[in-house]
Enzyme design. Structure first.
Site, short mmCIF file in Angstrom:
data_model
loop_
_atom_site.label_atom_id
_atom_site.label_comp_id
_atom_site.label_asym_id
_atom_site.label_seq_id
_atom_site.Cartn_x
_atom_site.Cartn_y
_atom_site.Cartn_z
N TYR A 129 -0.88 -0.53 10.38
CA TYR A 129 -1.60 -1.21 9.49
C TYR A 129 -0.21 -0.87 8.54
O TYR A 129 0.21 -1.59 7.68
CB TYR A 129 -1.99 -0.38 8.42
N SER A 166 0.48 -1.44 0.06
CA SER A 166 -0.03 0.38 -0.34
C SER A 166 0.72 0.70 -0.11
O SER A 166 2.04 1.41 0.42
CB SER A 166 -0.88 -0.05 1.75
N1 LIG Z 1 -8.87 -1.23 -0.41
C1 LIG Z 1 -7.61 -0.10 -0.48
O1 LIG Z 1 -7.90 1.39 -0.08
C2 LIG Z 1 -6.49 -0.17 -0.30
C3 LIG Z 1 -6.22 -2.07 -0.38
N2 LIG Z 1 -5.24 -2.20 0.02
C4 LIG Z 1 -5.48 -3.48 0.09
O2 LIG Z 1 -5.59 -4.58 -0.43
C5 LIG Z 1 -5.47 -5.86 -0.44
C6 LIG Z 1 -6.89 -6.33 -0.42
O3 LIG Z 1 -8.19 -5.91 0.73
P1 LIG Z 1 -9.39 -4.91 0.06
O4 LIG Z 1 -9.70 -5.57 -1.20
O5 LIG Z 1 -9.35 -4.10 -0.52
O6 LIG Z 1 -10.09 -5.55 1.19
P2 LIG Z 1 -11.51 -6.36 0.89
O7 LIG Z 1 -12.06 -5.96 2.13
O8 LIG Z 1 -12.27 -6.29 -0.07
O9 LIG Z 1 -10.86 -8.12 0.92
C7 LIG Z 1 -10.32 -8.09 1.62
C8 LIG Z 1 -9.87 -10.03 1.64
O10 LIG Z 1 -8.97 -10.43 3.04
C9 LIG Z 1 -10.18 -11.92 3.31
N3 LIG Z 1 -9.34 -11.93 4.56
C10 LIG Z 1 -9.61 -10.79 5.69
N4 LIG Z 1 -8.94 -11.42 6.82
C11 LIG Z 1 -8.41 -12.65 6.37
C12 LIG Z 1 -8.28 -13.76 7.36
N5 LIG Z 1 -8.04 -13.68 8.49
N6 LIG Z 1 -7.78 -14.62 6.76
C13 LIG Z 1 -7.96 -14.83 5.15
N7 LIG Z 1 -8.19 -13.73 4.50
C14 LIG Z 1 -8.82 -12.56 5.40
C15 LIG Z 1 -11.40 -11.30 3.09
O11 LIG Z 1 -11.95 -12.01 2.87
P3 LIG Z 1 -12.78 -12.80 4.23
O12 LIG Z 1 -13.25 -12.14 5.20
O13 LIG Z 1 -13.48 -13.75 3.25
O14 LIG Z 1 -11.82 -14.07 4.89
C16 LIG Z 1 -11.23 -10.33 1.28
O15 LIG Z 1 -11.12 -11.39 1.01
C17 LIG Z 1 -5.02 -5.67 0.92
O16 LIG Z 1 -4.26 -6.06 1.65
C18 LIG Z 1 -4.68 -4.68 2.11
O17 LIG Z 1 -4.45 -3.95 3.13
C19 LIG Z 1 -3.94 -1.96 -0.25
C20 LIG Z 1 -4.35 -0.43 -0.35
C21 LIG Z 1 -5.35 0.11 -0.28
N1 LIG Z 2 -6.63 0.23 3.17
C1 LIG Z 2 -6.52 1.59 3.08
C2 LIG Z 2 -6.01 2.14 4.24
O1 LIG Z 2 -6.77 1.43 5.76
C3 LIG Z 2 -4.97 1.88 2.19
O2 LIG Z 2 -4.28 1.02 1.98
O3 LIG Z 2 -5.06 2.85 1.29
#
Ligand SMILES: NC(=O)C1=CN([C@@H]2O[C@H](COP(=O)(O)OP(=O)(O)OC[C@H]3O[C@@H](n4cnc5c(N)ncnc54)[C@H](OP(=O)(O)O)[C@@H]3O)[C@@H](O)[C@H]2O)C=CC1
Ligand SMILES: N[C@@H](C=O)C(=O)O
Length: 277
Positions: A168, A155
């Site tokens: 985070y 991120s």
């Molecule tokens: N959205 C944003 O603004 C940004 C996101 N990111 C990163 O992108 C990645 C995806 O996140 P994003 O798609 O945004 O968020 P979501 O919350 O939509 O997706 C998160 C995913 O991770 C899974 N997950 C959460 N906890 C667990 C666990 N304990 N074990 C296994 N799977 C888990 C969830 O599935 P389930 O609950 O079914 O387990 C879900 O599929 C993350 O690493 C996030 O930090 C980075 C920068 C920006």
């Molecule tokens: N998931 C977002 C912050 O919480 C990010 O990584 O920008």
């Protein structure tokens, strides 16, 4: 259609030859679910990992119907040792898997002094420990094959201590450093490692952390994010920052960091740290 094989880029006229399977963590929603859809449309069989079996099954059924690829689901809570061990075993044993997308992650509401230690521990376990464990599970097989790809979702927050999401951001800085180090170690052995640094993207991560995404400033749509990340992937870019307009800004940042390296081999404290005699 020309298919590029991961790592060693071999072109083949047979669109279904040599297309590796892709294991995606966090595939039940958001960025992971979008990666699943995009890789399925590219003809890759999938292994989808997350906790929510119902959502995984629904996505798998849809992608099978829409694209014809094979889709396995592997329900797992990546913060639980037994569950992550099962994913590690699949990565070690299933030689069809040529791409690992380490995507699963979460953020945590609140300021550091208010965040519970157990919550922080789970955050580190998911966002950092699971990423290194799954990469560790698959790297020996990829090195042996001289091919393969590991995509780690970091991120931009990992570059912004001023953002105020300290732990985070620290996990995301870990993922970035891990990816750069693995790229240094594994690229010469044919393994492609990509760090992807999204900025704010419209997914459920916000609600899961207690925020109302509609009350937040405008943010990127998830399809645009993943499509941009895949442009970097197809270019074999080691660090992909979809929102960064000028690649030169990242290159300058890296160059500035590397200007310090000669100083790190000094054996005496720098003059500015010597106590006045
Ligand atoms: N959205 C944003 O603004 C940004 C996101 N990111 C990163 O992108 C990645 C995806 O996140 P994003 O798609 O945004 O968020 P979501 O919350 O939509 O997706 C998160 C995913 O991770 C899974 N997950 C959460 N906890 C667990 C666990 N304990 N074990 C296994 N799977 C888990 C969830 O599935 P389930 O609950 O079914 O387990 C879900 O599929 C993350 O690493 C996030 O930090 C980075 C920068 C920006
Ligand atoms: N998931 C977002 C912050 O919480 C990010 O990584 O920008």
């Amino acid at each position: 259609m020309t298919v590029m094989n991961i790592g060693s880029i071999r072109e083949t006229s047979n669109p279904m030859a040599d297309i590796p399977s892709v294991l995606i963590t966090g595939a039940s929603s958001g960025i992971g679910a979008t990666y699943a859809e995009r890789f399925a449309r590219r003809g890759h069989d999938l292994v989808l990992v997350a906790r929510d079996i119902t959502r995984l099954e629904a996505l798998a059924a849809r992608l099978r119907a829409e694209t014809g690829v094979a889709v396995d689901i592997l329900p797992a809570d990546l913060t639980q040792p037994g569950d992550i061990a099962a994913v590690e075993t699949r990565l070690r044993a299933d030689r069809r898997i040529g791409v690992l997308v380490n995507n699963a992650g979460a953020s945590l509401a609140g300021r550091f002094e208010k965040q519970p230690a157990d919550g922080l521990d789970r955050l580190v376990a998911l966002n950092a420990t699971s990423v290194v464990r799954l990469a560790s599970a698959v790297a020996p097989r990829f090195v042996e094959a001289g091919a393969g790809a590991i995509v780690n979702i970091a991120s931009v927050v990992g570059l912004i201590p001023e953002f105020g999401q300290t732990v985070y951001g620290a996990t995301k800085a870990f993922v970035l450093f891990l990816s750069q180090g693995l790229s240094f170690e594994l690229a010469p052995k044919g393994v492609y490692v990509q760090a992807v640094l999204p900025a704010a993207t419209r997914t459920e991560i916000w609600e899961r952390a207690g925020a109302d995404v509609n009350a937040l400033p405008a943010m990127m749509e998830v399809g645009e994010l993943v499509d941009a990340a895949l442009v970097g992937f197809d270019r074999r870019e080691p660090v992909t920052i979809p929102v960064l307009g000028e690649a030169g800004k990242w290159e300058a940042y890296q160059a500035a960091r590397q200007t310090m390296l000669p100083d790190f081999s000094q054996i005496h404290a720098a003059e500015r740290y010597r106590a006045a005699s």
